[in-house]
Design an enzyme around this catalytic site. Structure first.
Site, PDB file in Angstrom:
ATOM      1  N   GLU A   1      -0.378  -9.450  -0.745  1.00  0.00           N
ATOM      2  CA  GLU A   1      -1.803  -9.740  -0.490  1.00  0.00           C
ATOM      3  C   GLU A   1      -2.579  -9.802  -1.804  1.00  0.00           C
ATOM      4  OE1 GLU A   1      -2.080  -6.472   2.495  1.00  0.00           O
ATOM      5  OE2 GLU A   1      -3.181  -7.964   3.650  1.00  0.00           O
TER       6      GLU A   1
ATOM      7  N   GLY B   1       0.679  -5.150   0.842  1.00  0.00           N
ATOM      8  CA  GLY B   1      -0.479  -5.229  -0.047  1.00  0.00           C
ATOM      9  C   GLY B   1      -0.138  -5.859  -1.389  1.00  0.00           C
TER      10      GLY B   1
ATOM     11  N   GLU C   1       4.386  -5.424   7.170  1.00  0.00           N
ATOM     12  CA  GLU C   1       3.585  -4.375   7.827  1.00  0.00           C
ATOM     13  C   GLU C   1       3.965  -4.180   9.290  1.00  0.00           C
ATOM     14  OE1 GLU C   1       2.438  -6.564   5.669  1.00  0.00           O
ATOM     15  OE2 GLU C   1       0.877  -5.696   4.403  1.00  0.00           O
TER      16      GLU C   1
ATOM     17  N   ALA D   1       0.862  -1.186   0.000  1.00  0.00           N
ATOM     18  CA  ALA D   1       0.000   0.000   0.000  1.00  0.00           C
ATOM     19  C   ALA D   1       0.896   1.233   0.000  1.00  0.00           C
ATOM     20  CB  ALA D   1      -0.873  -0.024   1.248  1.00  0.00           C
TER      21      ALA D   1
HETATM   22  C1  3H9 Z   1       0.737  -2.320   3.405  1.00  0.00           C
HETATM   23  O1  3H9 Z   1       0.930  -2.809   2.329  1.00  0.00           O
HETATM   24  C2  3H9 Z   1      -0.556  -2.470   4.153  1.00  0.00           C
HETATM   25  C3  3H9 Z   1      -1.468  -3.447   3.509  1.00  0.00           C
HETATM   26  O2  3H9 Z   1      -1.618  -4.569   4.352  1.00  0.00           O
HETATM   27  C4  3H9 Z   1      -2.792  -2.847   3.174  1.00  0.00           C
HETATM   28  C5  3H9 Z   1      -3.650  -2.480   4.315  1.00  0.00           C
HETATM   29  C6  3H9 Z   1      -4.998  -1.963   3.980  1.00  0.00           C
HETATM   30  N1  3H9 Z   1       4.606   3.498  -0.040  1.00  0.00           N
HETATM   31  O3  3H9 Z   1      13.276   1.942  -0.031  1.00  0.00           O
HETATM   32  P1  3H9 Z   1      13.670   2.694  -1.258  1.00  0.00           P
HETATM   33  C7  3H9 Z   1       9.292   4.997  -1.597  1.00  0.00           C
HETATM   34  S1  3H9 Z   1       1.912  -1.418   4.189  1.00  0.00           S
HETATM   35  C8  3H9 Z   1       5.059   4.739  -0.357  1.00  0.00           C
HETATM   36  O4  3H9 Z   1      14.695   3.749  -1.152  1.00  0.00           O
HETATM   37  P2  3H9 Z   1      14.832   0.314  -2.375  1.00  0.00           P
HETATM   38  C9  3H9 Z   1      10.413   5.356  -0.627  1.00  0.00           C
HETATM   39  O5  3H9 Z   1       9.969   6.230   0.368  1.00  0.00           O
HETATM   40  C10 3H9 Z   1       3.278  -1.403   3.061  1.00  0.00           C
HETATM   41  N2  3H9 Z   1       6.334   4.980  -0.737  1.00  0.00           N
HETATM   42  O6  3H9 Z   1      14.063   1.703  -2.458  1.00  0.00           O
HETATM   43  C11 3H9 Z   1      11.423   5.984  -1.567  1.00  0.00           C
HETATM   44  O7  3H9 Z   1      10.993   7.308  -1.848  1.00  0.00           O
HETATM   45  P3  3H9 Z   1      12.076   8.458  -2.106  1.00  0.00           P
HETATM   46  C12 3H9 Z   1       4.056  -2.658   3.116  1.00  0.00           C
HETATM   47  C13 3H9 Z   1       7.171   3.944  -0.786  1.00  0.00           C
HETATM   48  O8  3H9 Z   1      15.033  -0.127  -3.770  1.00  0.00           O
HETATM   49  C14 3H9 Z   1      11.244   5.173  -2.857  1.00  0.00           C
HETATM   50  O9  3H9 Z   1       9.957   4.576  -2.766  1.00  0.00           O
HETATM   51  N3  3H9 Z   1       5.224  -2.556   2.289  1.00  0.00           N
HETATM   52  C15 3H9 Z   1       6.752   2.648  -0.483  1.00  0.00           C
HETATM   53  O10 3H9 Z   1      15.997   0.409  -1.462  1.00  0.00           O
HETATM   54  C16 3H9 Z   1      12.296   4.087  -3.023  1.00  0.00           C
HETATM   55  O11 3H9 Z   1      12.305   3.294  -1.839  1.00  0.00           O
HETATM   56  C17 3H9 Z   1       6.416  -2.161   2.771  1.00  0.00           C
HETATM   57  O12 3H9 Z   1       6.575  -1.907   3.942  1.00  0.00           O
HETATM   58  C18 3H9 Z   1       5.410   2.442  -0.097  1.00  0.00           C
HETATM   59  N4  3H9 Z   1       4.927   1.207   0.194  1.00  0.00           N
HETATM   60  O13 3H9 Z   1      13.806  -0.690  -1.682  1.00  0.00           O
HETATM   61  C19 3H9 Z   1       7.541  -2.084   1.773  1.00  0.00           C
HETATM   62  N5  3H9 Z   1       7.832   1.815  -0.601  1.00  0.00           N
HETATM   63  O14 3H9 Z   1      12.855   8.015  -3.295  1.00  0.00           O
HETATM   64  C20 3H9 Z   1       8.219  -0.760   1.849  1.00  0.00           C
HETATM   65  C21 3H9 Z   1       8.853   2.580  -1.004  1.00  0.00           C
HETATM   66  O15 3H9 Z   1      11.245   9.681  -2.285  1.00  0.00           O
HETATM   67  N6  3H9 Z   1       9.244  -0.590   0.858  1.00  0.00           N
HETATM   68  N7  3H9 Z   1       8.466   3.860  -1.123  1.00  0.00           N
HETATM   69  O16 3H9 Z   1      12.907   8.492  -0.858  1.00  0.00           O
HETATM   70  C22 3H9 Z   1      10.435  -1.205   0.895  1.00  0.00           C
HETATM   71  O17 3H9 Z   1      10.704  -2.053   1.728  1.00  0.00           O
HETATM   72  C23 3H9 Z   1      11.478  -0.778  -0.114  1.00  0.00           C
HETATM   73  O18 3H9 Z   1      11.099   0.484  -0.592  1.00  0.00           O
HETATM   74  C24 3H9 Z   1      11.669  -1.730  -1.320  1.00  0.00           C
HETATM   75  C25 3H9 Z   1      12.647  -1.052  -2.324  1.00  0.00           C
HETATM   76  C26 3H9 Z   1      12.261  -3.044  -0.835  1.00  0.00           C
HETATM   77  C27 3H9 Z   1      10.370  -1.995  -2.032  1.00  0.00           C
END
Ligand code: 3H9
Length: 686
Positions: free
Chosen positions: A105, A102, A125, A63
């Site tokens: 999911e 998500g 999450e 999400a």
């Molecule tokens: C969820 O899914 C809840 C569900 O159950 C639904 C409930 C109803 N959203 O980390 P990076 C941005 S909760 C918004 O440097 P990498 C990040 O801020 C979610 N923004 O890249 C950054 O922005 P900026 C569960 C996001 O290659 C840019 O993307 N999911 C999101 O080192 C690059 O990110 C997670 O917790 C997001 N979801 O790593 C996963 N994700 O460039 C969270 C990233 O402006 N994400 N951004 O600074 C990650 O773990 C890593 O970003 C990922 C890539 C491994 C994907």
């Protein structure tokens, strides 16, 4: 607004591709594109099965975290996933990069999942103080069983595509680089199969029916690591619902538990921390595209605990390290410690014996700076004495090639003075690792007056390459983490003389969420180590004079039995009391935990405000990241600056003023803190 989806029909398969950089987060626009695209394909007579795939570097990373706490715009994830799951046409998820939160999911709501071998899948999450709120807690256990689901969702760890295949989360592995074609072929191959919906599966749940002890045992086993966090308990409750409720009721229960977490301060803090960690590399006057310096070989001076730990970071990513020491014996000792650390990792199954030899083979031990002639970066990690460091940098200036970065691991000395010993201060930078350097995630990158922008950009990039989170600091005594946290120790040392016992103070700090209190920490590290170089008399010094060095010898602030079990020490109490009398300290009597915390932690906030005022730290969130990663400040409070905003800055100012009246200028609130409090501003919100 740029288009985020492409639709195409290939050989009867409707391919719905989402393209929403950087990580295809499932924000409002993506959800609308999915909803509309799916409905079109479901209605089209030309489409026999539907493939959901993503462009760019990853499948859906979850999400959109920035949307939490706001009103949902357009269809929500639950509605879209029901649409997918109830489709009469097979829906296949084609996964590359990361399928997280998500994103996974969504894949679980599909009828089939195919992934490239390099893909990672997980429900992280919990790290945001949340639970998977779009069916993840109800669908994953139906595939992997309750116990594995508990482990995966509560830890939030991502698994490889291979492990996912073994667990049945992924049905087929695609060839790397050939996902789209393989997925289309796979979708065609399942056209004649009866549709299996995860919601209807019961087979993996049967073994958990009538066994509430599975959950009780899990709670008991993990009580320590759950302490202070809200999300793990709600996750366990949601998974209990899988066993006890029909699927749709379970979804409702999951949603209620999710909403409870979404509104909690703990989750707000952890979501803030997610973005804070990613913000640290953004430096206003260093352009994102500034060329960085390639680092192919590294030199480390000093093979002690710190130098050895630093070297391991580079060996772990396959970079050769020249390790320099003063004597053969010191080198042998250092190499021995590195080898033992790796062998311990082997015993825990984290690496193979061959990995150990490969890493050890990358070290070139040396006794002479001449061996550093070709390295791209040298990190000095010798003891903290200015003259010694200056002498080393003078020699490095001569011994290393032009264009080599010269770094010091100093934890408090003036980097500009060290840099001035060279003819190239623009190449000198501070790289302040925290002990143990191969484990702790924080790396303070210290920017000297003359450090060049490309050296700073290189250091920030390198930090990420070795798995650290860099925080930029300008030069000052103690930089960010040590400088703010020294305040906690200063106040603990003063307060213990006024009446509260070491255990009362430690308990208050522990209950706040730290792993241990300040006196437990001193006993663990060693009173002799902490007090080394002290010039004034202290309680710790008096205890050392009696032979009490802490856990390792005769006890310290506590007494210890043979199992290192601590009990309050009458001897230490007497030493503290007589020291207080000698110093003429006025007793303040017993204090409530809240007062102890205000006394110890509000000065930390105040010091953080001074760092901002002086321009040492770029932003309040950098200070929080430094405290959380350098000192294990509980992440669910958001760090000292976020926590201060939670309490209200005026409350902190009032409390500091009261302490100032009693104890003097050490508590005078900083100008910035006073101004922000007065204007109703905050360090981290808005
Ligand atoms: C969820 O899914 C809840 C569900 O159950 C639904 C409930 C109803 N959203 O980390 P990076 C941005 S909760 C918004 O440097 P990498 C990040 O801020 C979610 N923004 O890249 C950054 O922005 P900026 C569960 C996001 O290659 C840019 O993307 N999911 C999101 O080192 C690059 O990110 C997670 O917790 C997001 N979801 O790593 C996963 N994700 O460039 C969270 C990233 O402006 N994400 N951004 O600074 C990650 O773990 C890593 O970003 C990922 C890539 C491994 C994907």
């Amino acid at each position: 607004m740029a288009k985020v989806s492409n639709e195409e029909i290939c050989n009867g398969i409707g391919v719905l591709e989402i393209d929403s950089p950087p990580v295809n987060a499932l924000g409002a626009q993506v959800r609308c594109a999915l909803d509309e695209g799916l409905r079109r394909m479901m209605a089209s007579a030309d489409v026999k099965a539907i493939l959901i795939i993503c462009a760019g570097r990853t499948f859906f990373a979850g999400a959109d975290i920035s949307e939490f706490g706001k009103a949902i715009v357009g269809p929500d994830l639950g509605e879209i996933f029901t649409l997918i799951e109830m489709s009469d046409k097979p829906v296949v998820a084609a996964i590359h990069g990361s399928a997280l939160g998500g994103g996974l999911e969504l894949a679980l709501a599909c009828h089939y999942r195919i992934a490239v071998p390099s893909a990672k899948l997980g429900l992280p999450e919990v790290k945001l103080g949340l639970l998977p709120g779009a069916g993840g807690t109800q669908r994953l256990p139906r595939i992997v069983g309750v116990e594995t689901a508990l482990d995966l969702i509560v830890s939030g760890r991502a698994i490889s595509a291979h492990e996912a295949r073994t667990l049945g989360v992924v049905d087929m592995l695609a060839t790397e680089g050939g996902l789209r074609d393989d997925a289309i072929a796979y979708a065609r191959s399942v056209l004649d199969q009866p549709l299996v919906r995860v919601r209807d599966r019961q087979d993996r749940l049967e073994s958990a029916h009538g066994k509430p002890e599975i959950f009780a045992d899990f709670r008991k086993k993990n009580a320590r690591s759950f302490r202070g966090f809200k999300a793990p308990e709600n996750i366990v409750k949601a998974i209990e619902a899988v066993v006890n409720l029909p699927f749709d009721e379970g979804l409702k229960r999951e949603w209620a538990l999710f909403k409870e977490l979404e509104a909690s301060i703990e989750s707000l803090a952890q979501r803030y921390y997610f973005f804070a960690e990613r913000e640290t590399t953004k430096i206003p006057d260093v352009p994102k595209d500034i060329p960085t310096i390639p680092i192919a070989t590294v030199g480390v001076i000093g093979a002690g605990t710190m130098g050895g730990g630093i070297a391991m970071n580079f060996l772990n990513i396959g970079l050769p390290v020249v390790l320099v020491e003063m004597s053969e014996a010191a080198l042998d000792r250092g190499l021995g410690v590195i080898r033992r650390n790796y062998e311990n990792a082997t015993r825990k199954g984290r690496m193979t014996a061959a990995d150990v030899e490969q890493r050890m083979g990358l070290i070139r031990p040396a006794l002479d700076f001449a061996a550093l002639a070709d390295v791209d970066l040298v990190i000095e990690a010798v003891f903290e004495e200015m003259e010694v460091k200056k002498d080393i940098f003078r020699k490095l200036d001569r011994a290393t090639k032009p264009g080599a970065i010269l770094a010091s691991n100093t934890s408090f000395l003036d980097l500009d003075e060290i840099a001035a010993a060279t003819s190239r201060p623009e190449w000198v930078v501070g790289l302040h690792f925290f002990s143990p350097a191969n484990v702790m995630q924080l790396l303070e990158v210290v920017r000297g007056r003359h450090t060049s922008k490309s050296v700073i950009a290189t250091a920030m990039k390198l930090a990420k390459t070795i798995g650290k989170v860099p925080v930029l600091s300008k030069v000052c005594n103690g930089f960010i983490a040590n400088r703010i946290m020294a305040q906690r120790q200063i106040q603990a040392d003063a307060l213990v003389l006024e009446g509260p016992s070491p255990q009362e103070i430690d308990q208050a700090v522990f209950d706040y969420g730290f792993a241990m209190g300040p006196f437990q920490m001193i006993d663990l590290v060693g009173l002799d180590v902490i007090g080394r170089g002290a010039t004034t008399r202290s309680v710790a010094g008096d205890l050392v004079a009696m032979g009490r060095l802490g856990q390792k010898q005769a006890g310290g602030y506590y007494d210890y039995d043979e199992h290192r079990h601590a009990t309050p020490s009458p001897v230490a109490a007497e030493v503290i009391a007589s020291f207080a009398v000698d110093k003429g300290v006025v007793p303040s009597g017993k204090q409530a935990a809240a007062d102890i915390l205000a006394r110890l932690l509000f000065p930390v906030v105040n010091e953080g405000a001074k760092l901002l005022e002086e321009g040492i730290a770029l932003r309040a969130s950098d200070i929080d990241v430094a405290a959380i990663l350098g000192y294990n400040w509980p992440v669910y409070t958001g760090g000292p600056m976020f926590w201060a905003d939670t309490i209200g800055l005026q409350t902190i100012v009032d409390s500091l003023r009261a302490l100032e009246t009693r104890y003097g200028a050490a508590f005078t609130p900083s100008k910035l803190l006073v101004e922000l409090a007065k204007s109703g501003g905050s360090f981290t919100r808005g």
